[in-house]
Design a protein around this motif. Structure first.
Motif, PDB file in Angstrom:
ATOM      1  N   VAL A 188       0.856  -1.184   0.000  1.00  0.00           N
ATOM      2  CA  VAL A 188       0.000   0.000   0.000  1.00  0.00           C
ATOM      3  C   VAL A 188       0.895   1.237   0.000  1.00  0.00           C
ATOM      4  CG1 VAL A 188      -1.783   1.290   1.216  1.00  0.00           C
ATOM      5  CG2 VAL A 188      -1.822  -1.214   1.235  1.00  0.00           C
ATOM      6  N   PRO A 189       0.746   2.127  -0.957  1.00  0.00           N
ATOM      7  CA  PRO A 189       1.562   3.350  -0.960  1.00  0.00           C
ATOM      8  C   PRO A 189       1.247   4.230   0.244  1.00  0.00           C
ATOM      9  CG  PRO A 189      -0.149   3.476  -2.631  1.00  0.00           C
ATOM     10  CD  PRO A 189      -0.183   2.080  -2.097  1.00  0.00           C
ATOM     11  N   PHE A 190       2.246   4.958   0.708  1.00  0.00           N
ATOM     12  CA  PHE A 190       2.074   5.786   1.898  1.00  0.00           C
ATOM     13  C   PHE A 190       2.655   7.173   1.680  1.00  0.00           C
ATOM     14  CE2 PHE A 190       5.865   3.133   2.352  1.00  0.00           C
ATOM     15  CZ  PHE A 190       6.851   4.080   2.551  1.00  0.00           C
ATOM     16  N   ASP A 191       2.170   8.113   2.448  1.00  0.00           N
ATOM     17  CA  ASP A 191       2.638   9.497   2.402  1.00  0.00           C
ATOM     18  C   ASP A 191       4.095   9.534   2.861  1.00  0.00           C
ATOM     19  OD1 ASP A 191       3.163  12.188   2.704  1.00  0.00           O
ATOM     20  OD2 ASP A 191       1.418  12.600   3.968  1.00  0.00           O
ATOM     21  N   CYS A 192       4.979  10.063   2.019  1.00  0.00           N
ATOM     22  CA  CYS A 192       6.392  10.126   2.378  1.00  0.00           C
ATOM     23  C   CYS A 192       6.684  11.276   3.337  1.00  0.00           C
ATOM     24  CB  CYS A 192       7.254  10.268   1.128  1.00  0.00           C
ATOM     25  SG  CYS A 192       7.231  11.924   0.401  1.00  0.00           S
ATOM     26  N   GLY A 193       5.669  12.077   3.640  1.00  0.00           N
ATOM     27  CA  GLY A 193       5.854  13.227   4.512  1.00  0.00           C
ATOM     28  C   GLY A 193       5.858  14.548   3.775  1.00  0.00           C
ATOM     29  N   LYS A 194       5.828  14.473   2.446  1.00  0.00           N
ATOM     30  CA  LYS A 194       5.833  15.695   1.650  1.00  0.00           C
ATOM     31  C   LYS A 194       4.668  15.668   0.656  1.00  0.00           C
ATOM     32  CE  LYS A 194       9.494  17.610   3.414  1.00  0.00           C
ATOM     33  NZ  LYS A 194      10.787  17.741   2.730  1.00  0.00           N
ATOM     34  N   SER A 195       4.161  16.865   0.372  1.00  0.00           N
ATOM     35  CA  SER A 195       3.164  17.050  -0.674  1.00  0.00           C
ATOM     36  C   SER A 195       3.683  18.125  -1.621  1.00  0.00           C
ATOM     37  CB  SER A 195       1.814  17.471  -0.085  1.00  0.00           C
ATOM     38  OG  SER A 195       1.243  16.434   0.675  1.00  0.00           O
ATOM     39  N   ALA A 196       3.000  18.283  -2.743  1.00  0.00           N
ATOM     40  CA  ALA A 196       3.471  19.251  -3.738  1.00  0.00           C
ATOM     41  C   ALA A 196       2.300  19.980  -4.379  1.00  0.00           C
ATOM     42  CB  ALA A 196       4.296  18.547  -4.805  1.00  0.00           C
ATOM     43  N   PHE A 197       2.377  21.305  -4.393  1.00  0.00           N
ATOM     44  CA  PHE A 197       1.505  22.103  -5.240  1.00  0.00           C
ATOM     45  C   PHE A 197       2.105  22.068  -6.646  1.00  0.00           C
ATOM     46  CE2 PHE A 197       1.242  24.195  -1.047  1.00  0.00           C
ATOM     47  CZ  PHE A 197      -0.134  24.139  -0.820  1.00  0.00           C
ATOM     48  N   PHE A 245       5.614  24.527 -12.495  1.00  0.00           N
ATOM     49  CA  PHE A 245       6.013  24.722 -11.097  1.00  0.00           C
ATOM     50  C   PHE A 245       5.654  23.493 -10.260  1.00  0.00           C
ATOM     51  CE2 PHE A 245       5.852  28.965 -12.705  1.00  0.00           C
ATOM     52  CZ  PHE A 245       6.786  29.690 -11.968  1.00  0.00           C
ATOM     53  N   VAL A 246       6.566  23.127  -9.385  1.00  0.00           N
ATOM     54  CA  VAL A 246       6.332  22.097  -8.373  1.00  0.00           C
ATOM     55  C   VAL A 246       6.806  22.677  -7.049  1.00  0.00           C
ATOM     56  CG1 VAL A 246       6.773  19.736  -7.638  1.00  0.00           C
ATOM     57  CG2 VAL A 246       6.752  20.280 -10.079  1.00  0.00           C
ATOM     58  N   ALA A 247       5.910  22.731  -6.077  1.00  0.00           N
ATOM     59  CA  ALA A 247       6.216  23.330  -4.773  1.00  0.00           C
ATOM     60  C   ALA A 247       6.087  22.250  -3.700  1.00  0.00           C
ATOM     61  CB  ALA A 247       5.266  24.490  -4.489  1.00  0.00           C
ATOM     62  N   ILE A 248       7.225  21.705  -3.279  1.00  0.00           N
ATOM     63  CA  ILE A 248       7.257  20.568  -2.350  1.00  0.00           C
ATOM     64  C   ILE A 248       7.406  21.086  -0.920  1.00  0.00           C
ATOM     65  CG2 ILE A 248       8.476  18.445  -1.755  1.00  0.00           C
ATOM     66  CD1 ILE A 248       9.398  18.313  -4.689  1.00  0.00           C
ATOM     67  N   HIS A 249       6.593  20.547  -0.029  1.00  0.00           N
ATOM     68  CA  HIS A 249       6.536  21.053   1.347  1.00  0.00           C
ATOM     69  C   HIS A 249       6.030  19.942   2.273  1.00  0.00           C
ATOM     70  CE1 HIS A 249       2.570  21.463  -0.493  1.00  0.00           C
ATOM     71  NE2 HIS A 249       2.086  21.282   0.723  1.00  0.00           N
ATOM     72  N   ASP A 261      -3.685  12.449  -3.462  1.00  0.00           N
ATOM     73  CA  ASP A 261      -2.634  12.143  -4.416  1.00  0.00           C
ATOM     74  C   ASP A 261      -3.134  12.176  -5.847  1.00  0.00           C
ATOM     75  OD1 ASP A 261      -4.017   9.703  -3.481  1.00  0.00           O
ATOM     76  OD2 ASP A 261      -2.839   8.743  -5.049  1.00  0.00           O
ATOM     77  N   ALA A 262      -4.405  12.519  -6.063  1.00  0.00           N
ATOM     78  CA  ALA A 262      -4.918  12.652  -7.421  1.00  0.00           C
ATOM     79  C   ALA A 262      -4.318  13.897  -8.063  1.00  0.00           C
ATOM     80  CB  ALA A 262      -6.441  12.741  -7.400  1.00  0.00           C
ATOM     81  N   TRP A 263      -4.059  13.802  -9.397  1.00  0.00           N
ATOM     82  CA  TRP A 263      -3.420  14.918 -10.085  1.00  0.00           C
ATOM     83  C   TRP A 263      -4.293  16.172 -10.072  1.00  0.00           C
ATOM     84  CZ3 TRP A 263       1.440  15.424 -11.514  1.00  0.00           C
ATOM     85  CH2 TRP A 263       2.216  14.284 -11.720  1.00  0.00           C
ATOM     86  N   GLN A 264      -5.612  16.010 -10.070  1.00  0.00           N
ATOM     87  CA  GLN A 264      -6.501  17.162 -10.221  1.00  0.00           C
ATOM     88  C   GLN A 264      -7.061  17.689  -8.899  1.00  0.00           C
ATOM     89  OE1 GLN A 264      -7.151  18.853 -13.169  1.00  0.00           O
ATOM     90  NE2 GLN A 264      -5.439  17.581 -13.840  1.00  0.00           N
ATOM     91  N   GLN A 265      -6.478  17.296  -7.762  1.00  0.00           N
ATOM     92  CA  GLN A 265      -6.957  17.769  -6.472  1.00  0.00           C
ATOM     93  C   GLN A 265      -6.690  19.276  -6.346  1.00  0.00           C
ATOM     94  OE1 GLN A 265      -8.403  15.806  -4.018  1.00  0.00           O
ATOM     95  NE2 GLN A 265      -8.778  17.614  -2.781  1.00  0.00           N
ATOM     96  N   SER A 266      -7.739  20.057  -6.180  1.00  0.00           N
ATOM     97  CA  SER A 266      -7.581  21.502  -6.056  1.00  0.00           C
ATOM     98  C   SER A 266      -7.057  21.874  -4.678  1.00  0.00           C
ATOM     99  CB  SER A 266      -8.923  22.205  -6.305  1.00  0.00           C
ATOM    100  OG  SER A 266      -9.353  21.995  -7.629  1.00  0.00           O
ATOM    101  N   ALA A 267      -6.355  23.001  -4.632  1.00  0.00           N
ATOM    102  CA  ALA A 267      -5.757  23.440  -3.374  1.00  0.00           C
ATOM    103  C   ALA A 267      -6.052  24.926  -3.164  1.00  0.00           C
ATOM    104  CB  ALA A 267      -4.247  23.203  -3.396  1.00  0.00           C
ATOM    105  N   SER A 268      -5.801  25.371  -1.953  1.00  0.00           N
ATOM    106  CA  SER A 268      -6.026  26.762  -1.588  1.00  0.00           C
ATOM    107  C   SER A 268      -4.803  27.605  -1.943  1.00  0.00           C
ATOM    108  CB  SER A 268      -6.302  26.867  -0.088  1.00  0.00           C
ATOM    109  OG  SER A 268      -6.161  28.195   0.356  1.00  0.00           O
ATOM    110  N   PRO A 293      -4.035  26.464  -7.733  1.00  0.00           N
ATOM    111  CA  PRO A 293      -3.037  25.394  -7.798  1.00  0.00           C
ATOM    112  C   PRO A 293      -3.671  24.037  -7.540  1.00  0.00           C
ATOM    113  CG  PRO A 293      -2.922  26.508  -5.683  1.00  0.00           C
ATOM    114  CD  PRO A 293      -3.917  27.277  -6.513  1.00  0.00           C
ATOM    115  N   LYS A 294      -2.980  23.010  -8.009  1.00  0.00           N
ATOM    116  CA  LYS A 294      -3.358  21.635  -7.691  1.00  0.00           C
ATOM    117  C   LYS A 294      -2.379  21.111  -6.651  1.00  0.00           C
ATOM    118  CE  LYS A 294      -6.410  21.836 -11.004  1.00  0.00           C
ATOM    119  NZ  LYS A 294      -7.863  21.922 -10.719  1.00  0.00           N
ATOM    120  N   ILE A 295      -2.775  20.050  -5.989  1.00  0.00           N
ATOM    121  CA  ILE A 295      -1.899  19.485  -4.964  1.00  0.00           C
ATOM    122  C   ILE A 295      -2.008  17.967  -4.978  1.00  0.00           C
ATOM    123  CG2 ILE A 295      -3.629  19.559  -3.106  1.00  0.00           C
ATOM    124  CD1 ILE A 295      -1.309  20.347  -1.209  1.00  0.00           C
TER     125      ILE A 295
END
Length: 715
Positions: A188-197, A245-249, A261-268, A293-295
């Motif tokens: 099962v894939p897991f969150d590596c601790g980082k997300s990206a806009f 742009f890729v903004a990793i945080h 983790d969906a490509w089209q997830q909208s973000a604030s 942005p997407k996230i």
């Protein structure tokens, strides 16, 4: 370009291939297997209304494979990656590098940046187009594969339909259902601790703003702002009209926005601005241009125990999900796909599928996981003063051609399957037909020395030095030998030498054709390294030097008729066997010039620093001696490396006269079992050998011929 690995098969029935997933990896596999002559169906759960995502790197190891499949990224809006600029969060330049010179010198193919949707659309068209090689791929949209049966290569669709085939490929992404059919595959894939806009901005809007325009001062650069635990990456795509742009945080800071983790997830947008508020006014001005942005959450996964089971293989994110820090996720999916195509030429029987898939796992398992680990290291938050050797990562990632590697693995596998296969020098070309008889003659006696003095031994050498593919030629290297440089472009020399007045031949002579691969090192068991040019092959037109060279020196010699003609300022070399042409060399516009050192072997050509790294040292010739064991097919009585130091120029090749050519070329013909019954294994490799620029061509005449008595066994 047609995919062909030159392997003959009596059975020509196409395999029925079922691929679950119509992403980049799945489509590349479909195209490659289509071009091999198989019948391919792709089942994609979406309607492919448009491929989501932003831009993607096409690194040289990936670009070369796409070119082989028939897709040129430049024709689909890609931009060449020309350099890199790094900033601190406050906007101070850490470093800026123009990579064009080193990239063009090191890698056969360019490093491209392309919009994912454009690449995907081009692959889709290439797969289903009625034009091109093989039967068009059948693309079934809105068809989800829920289960597979590896024992009978069948797939089960969500509507209850069962489809049987010969080979099943799971290319259904990070949330793959197909990998569960592999024992131990309940990963099962897991969150590596980082997300990206992620988002795209028009290049013009950045250039028009005085706060952001300086970020575009370096043409086609990848730009990074690196903070302690977050980073922002920008690079061009869509012909340079858009910036990706890729903004990793840290994921926890954007979790309230969904963090899916969906490509089209909208973000604030407001949340994104808050996360990067410490990056200064210019970065804030960039981010403020974004509408929405997407996230997505960056997912990792524990290592799969296997990539294959029965008649099932998985590839890409289904097998090894990648984080974005080395830009190799898409490239590794494409390498997986091309490996499968190379290992399944037309004529592969259905009952051979499981063992071929074992070869696939052997080719891909270690490499993909090693790059995956490099990627994890590259994405770690480093403490102050820490650093990573990114160049070693890049050299390993990019200095590879999976088509060459997998094709060579299949050829070795097929040869090893026959218990009566006999190997003989040169082993890099595969099993060698025909017997050899020993011959020994010593020249170290007064009478022969007197005859040599009375009848001068002469040399007339026609030489072409050219660029070729390191990833292709490295398959000719025996154990312990390697290229000094990781560059995918290497240099080699084709030399035709006519010797005459040879004392040990009663004043007669002969001609030989020698292939030299430059920039090679041999690492001894004690760690010492010997540098030189490797000789994988010599053609000679007389039995005696072939036999003595093999037995006394371990040289890889074969017979061929060699005809050399000089007319005016032109020279022609024809190579044949019993009337069948093997190859030729052509020289035009030969003109004399003063003697230069080291011209005979073409090994001392120097390059200026502006052309890239200096050439590696070359202290002589390297070869590999292989003596088959009588009565024990496939086994060796002896095998070891041989080194021939450069001869003393004051003793041999004296009074040299040099003519340089205005134009030169060469070619080889592959032949077949009927036309070249004992040489087709060699000529096929020579005919497929890549040849790029001719670097130098010349004709060198001299007196005095080295008898190579300085040759010695290395180990």
């Amino acid at each position: 370009m047609e995919l062909s690995n030159g392997i003959d098969h009596e059975q020509r029935r196409p395999l029925k291939v079922q691929i679950a997933g119509g992403g980049i990896g799945g489509l590349c596999a479909a195209i490659g297997l289509r071009q091999q002559g198989h019948h391919v169906s792709v089942y994609e759960q979406s309607a492919l209304a448009h491929e989501a995502g932003a831009a993607i790197h096409i690194a040289p190891n990936c670009n070369g494979l796409l070119q082989r499949l028939g897709l040129d990224p430049r024709q689909h809006g890609s931009v060449e990656f020309e350099g890199m600029t790094e900033y601190t969060p406050s906007g101070e330049v850490l470093k800026s590098m123009d990579l064009r010179a080193i990239n063009h010198k090191m890698w056969q193919h360019s490093w491209e940046l392309i919009h994912r949707a454009h690449l995907h659309s081009a692959l889709k068209e290439l797969a289903i187009s009625p034009k091109g090689i093989g039967k068009p791929v059948e693309l079934h949209l809105s068809n989800r594969v829920d289960e597979v049966d590896p024992s009978k290569a069948s797939i089960h669709l969500s509507d209850g339909t069962e489809v049987e085939g010969d080979l099943v490929i799971g290319a259904d992404g990070v949330h793959s259902k197909i990998r569960k059919a592999i024992p131990g595959g309940e990963k099962v894939p897991f969150d590596c601790g980082k997300s990206a806009f992620r988002f795209l901005l028009p290049t013009q809007s950045i250039a028009a703003d005085e706060k952001t325009a300086p970020f575009l001062q370096n043409h086609n650069h990848l730009v990074m702002w690196i903070g302690t635990d977050r980073r922002l990456v920008m690079y061009p795509c869509v012909g340079g009209t858009q910036m990706n742009f890729v903004a990793i945080h840290p994921s926890e800071e954007s979790a309230v926005d969904g963090g899916g983790d969906a490509w089209q997830q909208s973000a604030s947008k407001g949340k994104m601005m808050k996360i990067y508020e410490s990056f200064g006014e210019s970065v804030a001005a960039l981010l403020n241009k974004v509408d929405e942005p997407k996230i997505w959450t960056l997912l990792d996964m524990d290592q799969m125990p296997h990539f294959v089971h029965g008649s099932l293989a998985i590839l890409g994110d289904a097998a090894h999900p990648f984080l974005p820090h080395q830009a190799q996720g898409g490239a590794q999916a494409i390498e997986d796909a091309v490996s499968l195509a190379a290992l399944f030429p037309l004529g592969t029987a259905a009952d051979e599928v499981p063992e071929r898939l074992q070869l696939y796992e052997g080719q891909r398992y270690e490499r993909s996981h090693k790059i995956q680990e490099y990627t994890r290291l590259a994405g770690r938050d480093l403490a102050k003063g820490q650093s990573l050797d990114m160049q070693s990562f890049i050299a390993y990632n990019v200095g590879h051609d999976e088509w060459h590697a997998s094709t060579a693995a299949l050829q070795k596998h097929l040869a090893a399957k026959r218990p009566d296969t006999r190997w003989r020098t040169p082993i890099g070309f595969g099993p060698a037909p025909g017997p050899r008889q020993p011959l020994s003659l010593s020249l170290e006696n007064p009478e022969l020395a007197k005859i040599r003095k009375q009848t001068p031994e002469t040399s007339s050498a026609l030489i072409i030095r050219f660029k070729s593919s390191r990833t292709y030629l490295q398959n000719l290297l025996p154990p312990g030998f390697a290229f000094v440089s990781p560059a995918t472009v290497c240099e080699a020399t084709l030399l035709c030498n006519t010797l005459d007045g040879m004392t040990w031949l009663g004043g007669g002579g002969y001609s030989f054709i020698m292939l030299q691969i430059h920039g090679i090192k041999y690492t001894k068991k004690n760690g010492d390294v010997i540098f030189g040019s490797f000789i994988p092959l010599l053609f000679e037109d007389l039995t005696d030097p072939i036999v003595t060279g093999r037995d006394d020196l371990g040289m890889p010699k074969l017979y061929a008729a060699i005809s050399v003609t000089h007319i005016g300022d032109k020279a022609t070399v024809e190579i044949s066997w019993r009337g069948t042409k093997i190859g030729s060399m052509e020289f035009a516009g030969l003109s004399d010039k003063e003697q230069e050192p080291g011209l005979l072997n073409g090994n001392d050509r120097q390059e200026s620093a502006s052309q890239g790294p200096p050439p590696p040292p070359d202290n002589g010739h390297l070869a590999w001696r292989f003596v088959p064991a009588v009565g024990r097919p496939g086994q060796a009585d002896a095998e070891y490396p041989v080194f021939v130091p450069k001869p003393d120029p004051g003793k041999f090749f004296k009074d040299a006269q040099v003519s340089t050519a205005a134009e030169a070329s060469f070619e080889f013909s592959a032949g077949d079992w009927n036309s070249l019954p004992t040489l087709h294994n060699v000529t096929r490799v020579l005919a497929e050998m890549p040849k790029y620029d001719v670097l130098e061509a010349k004709h060198v005449r001299s007196h005095g011929v080295d008898d190579l008595s300085s040759a010695y066994r290395i180990e």
